[in-house]
Enzyme design. Sequence first.
Site, PDB file in Angstrom:
ATOM      1  N   TYR A   1       1.088 -21.429  -6.779  1.00  0.00           N
ATOM      2  CA  TYR A   1       0.900 -21.271  -8.476  1.00  0.00           C
ATOM      3  C   TYR A   1       0.101 -19.764  -8.637  1.00  0.00           C
ATOM      4  O   TYR A   1      -0.843 -19.434  -8.093  1.00  0.00           O
ATOM      5  CB  TYR A   1      -0.012 -22.033  -8.795  1.00  0.00           C
ATOM      6  CG  TYR A   1      -0.715 -22.006 -10.113  1.00  0.00           C
ATOM      7  CD1 TYR A   1      -0.070 -21.962 -11.261  1.00  0.00           C
ATOM      8  CD2 TYR A   1      -2.190 -21.920 -10.368  1.00  0.00           C
ATOM      9  CE1 TYR A   1      -0.589 -21.792 -12.498  1.00  0.00           C
ATOM     10  CE2 TYR A   1      -2.591 -22.019 -11.712  1.00  0.00           C
ATOM     11  CZ  TYR A   1      -1.825 -21.722 -12.435  1.00  0.00           C
ATOM     12  OH  TYR A   1      -2.403 -21.748 -13.919  1.00  0.00           O
TER      13      TYR A   1
ATOM     14  N   ASP B   1      -6.134 -28.858  -4.287  1.00  0.00           N
ATOM     15  CA  ASP B   1      -5.683 -29.174  -5.765  1.00  0.00           C
ATOM     16  C   ASP B   1      -4.674 -30.210  -5.972  1.00  0.00           C
ATOM     17  O   ASP B   1      -3.571 -30.187  -5.675  1.00  0.00           O
ATOM     18  CB  ASP B   1      -5.012 -27.734  -6.206  1.00  0.00           C
ATOM     19  CG  ASP B   1      -4.784 -27.587  -7.719  1.00  0.00           C
ATOM     20  OD1 ASP B   1      -4.443 -28.768  -8.390  1.00  0.00           O
ATOM     21  OD2 ASP B   1      -5.146 -26.625  -8.303  1.00  0.00           O
TER      22      ASP B   1
ATOM     23  N   ILE C   1      -3.928 -31.638  -8.938  1.00  0.00           N
ATOM     24  CA  ILE C   1      -3.688 -31.855 -10.421  1.00  0.00           C
ATOM     25  C   ILE C   1      -2.599 -32.441 -10.834  1.00  0.00           C
ATOM     26  O   ILE C   1      -2.515 -32.954 -11.960  1.00  0.00           O
ATOM     27  CB  ILE C   1      -4.035 -30.723 -11.150  1.00  0.00           C
ATOM     28  CG1 ILE C   1      -2.979 -29.657 -10.941  1.00  0.00           C
ATOM     29  CG2 ILE C   1      -5.392 -30.025 -10.825  1.00  0.00           C
ATOM     30  CD1 ILE C   1      -2.851 -28.599 -11.969  1.00  0.00           C
TER      31      ILE C   1
ATOM     32  N   LYS D   1      -2.118 -31.859 -16.527  1.00  0.00           N
ATOM     33  CA  LYS D   1      -0.575 -32.176 -16.027  1.00  0.00           C
ATOM     34  C   LYS D   1      -0.319 -33.571 -16.212  1.00  0.00           C
ATOM     35  O   LYS D   1       0.803 -33.853 -16.772  1.00  0.00           O
ATOM     36  CB  LYS D   1      -0.476 -31.656 -14.553  1.00  0.00           C
ATOM     37  CG  LYS D   1      -0.916 -30.318 -14.513  1.00  0.00           C
ATOM     38  CD  LYS D   1      -0.073 -29.448 -15.421  1.00  0.00           C
ATOM     39  CE  LYS D   1      -0.485 -27.901 -15.314  1.00  0.00           C
ATOM     40  NZ  LYS D   1       0.345 -27.053 -16.122  1.00  0.00           N
TER      41      LYS D   1
END
Lengths: 486, 486
Positions: free
Chosen positions: A149, A234, A236, A274
């Site tokens: 990302y 991460d 998410i 998300k």
Amino acid sequence: MGGKPELLSRMAAGDGHGENSSYFDGWKAYDENPFDLHHNRGGVIQMGLAENQLSLDLIEEWSKNHPEASICTAEGASQFKRIANFQDYHGLPEFRQAMAQFMGQVRGWKATFDPDRVVMSGGATGAQETLAFCLANPGEAFLVPTPYYPGFDRDCCWRSGIKLLPIECHSSNDFRLTKEALVTAYERARSDGIVVKGILITNPSNPLGTTTDRATLAMLATFATEHRVHLICDEIYAGSVFVKPEFVSIAEVIEHDVPGADRDLIHIAYSLSKDFGLPGFRVGIVYSFNDAVVACARKMSSFGLVSSQTQHFLAKMLGDEEFMAMFLRESAARLAARNERFTAGLREVGIGCLRSNAGLFSWMDLRGMLRGEKTAEAELELWRVIVRKVKLNVSPGTSFHCREPGWFRVCHANMDDETMEVALDRIRVFVRQHQRQQAKAQRWAAKGQLHLSLQRHAGIASQYHALSSPMAALLSPRSPLVHAAS
Amino acid sequence: MGGKPELLSRMAAGDGHGENSSYFDGWKAYDENPFDLHHNRGGVIQMGLAENQLSLDLIEEWSKNHPEASICTAEGASQFKRIANFQDYHGLPEFRQAMAQFMGQVRGWKATFDPDRVVMSGGATGAQETLAFCLANPGEAFLVPTPYYPGFDRDCCWRSGIKLLPIECHSSNDFRLTKEALVTAYERARSDGIVVKGILITNPSNPLGTTTDRATLAMLATFATEHRVHLICDEIYAGSVFVKPEFVSIAEVIEHDVPGADRDLIHIAYSLSKDFGLPGFRVGIVYSFNDAVVACARKMSSFGLVSSQTQHFLAKMLGDEEFMAMFLRESAARLAARNERFTAGLREVGIGCLRSNAGLFSWMDLRGMLRGEKTAEAELELWRVIVRKVKLNVSPGTSFHCREPGWFRVCHANMDDETMEVALDRIRVFVRQHQRQQAKAQRWAAKGQLHLSLQRHAGIASQYHALSSPMAALLSPRSPLVHAAS
């Protein structure tokens, strides 16, 4: 004034926050001419935004049925004063409790979460920055598997001054992270004299849309423990896994698979942006198994607390276990349907995507459409055509630090079915046109009519070149490709 | 792990975020035994929190009358999807518009504010950090008149690495900032080799509760322009001015009084936490007249955006000009009444406060009650008695970097009338007891009975000493002072 402050200068130079990358440039094209199903069918369709619009109706409905969850209703107003005035950086106890419960639920109850370790931050953006500030000094580094990302460059590095160093992953094994690649990156950093403080992974991966398997997570936890580096996961997209294999959280792995892992080195970033499609609510969570990091991050959360109005609402909603179970089930079904429809549509014209089981996007393989040498420049050239002519704001792999040119992240959960079909049609028209022109070129080449081929080929070449300048693309008449597709 | 990260170590050492100061220690005493009008009348009353609870009923009422302002009501739910999904770091256009309008209204329409310069941050806390990151490099400094809000040490310095250097102000002129004091601080920094990047003031002042006059603001704008340093004006109490002189914003001064001021050097921090009593909503604003700072701060606002649910609600409320006018009028009247009642109550026992016209607190002068030499230690000794025995969590001047011992900030807008009366009674009982003991001591001294006096004095001394350890205070039986007062 003693010289321009460094951060202002770095921003002006476009360094450290990803702002000058094509990832963001595509947004400009979209902003200038956004697609609208009813009013601007020739506009650019936004496929660069990993946003989940598929299940917000469920939340809206829940909200209407639970007016007591809002402090701005007759039913909830008695809480207005208490909530509006609440400023403890520990957060509302009921919010932390509900969040810890939900974090367990979204991971299939295979790991438990302690409300006292739930620390608020301003979105996942803030969670990543908080962890960078807590775990490393300026100049020290985290290793990150590619592709990753692009926002991490801003979130982790911009203000904290830490570095991200790539762990190079490849399409040959579906971009899976191997111990060899990790060790290579780690040793390279050490030989360059850079202190490695952590490994940062996204699981499920953005942009790949794949989950990390249990064995890889166990390898990472073991490596972190042996080499005394932090492991930041991460997660998410934990609630956006739509088909098997099931999601495995690092929390589950250290609880069941690698009991010898040093928990002080393990940290999770989470968010509701998300999985729920609530990026506006700015809910980010740092969940650390390290007491000192929890304490430090909590102090830092003063800079990114979640609005108490929002905490109050979410405490009620996340605490509704039955609704949450229904939501997760239904959301997964909708994401699966969307992903299946989109990838099947691409297969019709021979375009493949990395096989995925999570996320709000597909990792589309356009390597076969690159002109000439398979370089980053060729990828950007193709990307410019897609943005300016096909009018789809997709994101090129280079912006995710992918070293293999020709991959594109295409988001498709931020739109309705009809818009997605328009987008799919545009891609198919573009690909078919490209295929026809290639086929012709091959026939001519086979007939030895090389000089003619070159003349015809100029048709495509001129199209490409006209778009190498964004301004030229803006000034060009509306693309026939778009008309054909819409 | 290459050594413990610096920020974690600094936090553990209590450096850089004010956490080990008495300002925060008092909260512990409160947390352990909070006062409750009905259930714990012997508890500690929280007077260390600059919170405005006096007019929240007006906002609650407005909210009930405007269900369309919430996305969680039947009337507002049609906006749910748009708002929940909104993540542009420019903020909702209607929010920025309403905020700019309100910023003009709260300043009596004497300055205009451009919505495009309104940048969100996570509370004033985030606004100060954002400005520190934008305006200075690590090691560079802002000058701050004393006494000043202790949170600045955390907000401005902790993660950005900048320094705050005091401009010493004195009670002899009611702690007003003079050009001489400013120049002295500026020259001292330069001779110490420290680059001064800005001057940071709070106007109205926390903890003084006074506004900065027009001439001083003009002097500051001129000094900033001449010396090429930034001027950061924290105006978070702009709407909490309750008697004349009226508030003058730096925005007004550069518009009308010092047209030659370099606007690129002028920045305002604002928030709704104080004027509205909405700290839970985390609304901070950076308003800069410098385009590069606006651009940089806006990128940084990704780390501290205001929840879109909250933006939406506030856009409607702030945009209701008529309600806002009524609110500001009524809030000022209530603050004036509260301040008048509190300071008049103290005058009855001969205790003075700095004459103030703004804010949620009084700057109480207890210099006459310090024992022995007038030192910071004597102030802390008196403070321990007030917290542990009188059971009022007030804040000692030293925690505001005040160089003159004996001043205390006492917040009184974060409670109802009845609680305030209990607090006032406690102070009066304490002061009268102190006065009686002093009078006795003086009589004995006058009679030459010095050795007896010393014995009796031991009564007060032992009380003081028993409290020098917070644990001793906790273990001591409930204070007779508190019983007398409650």
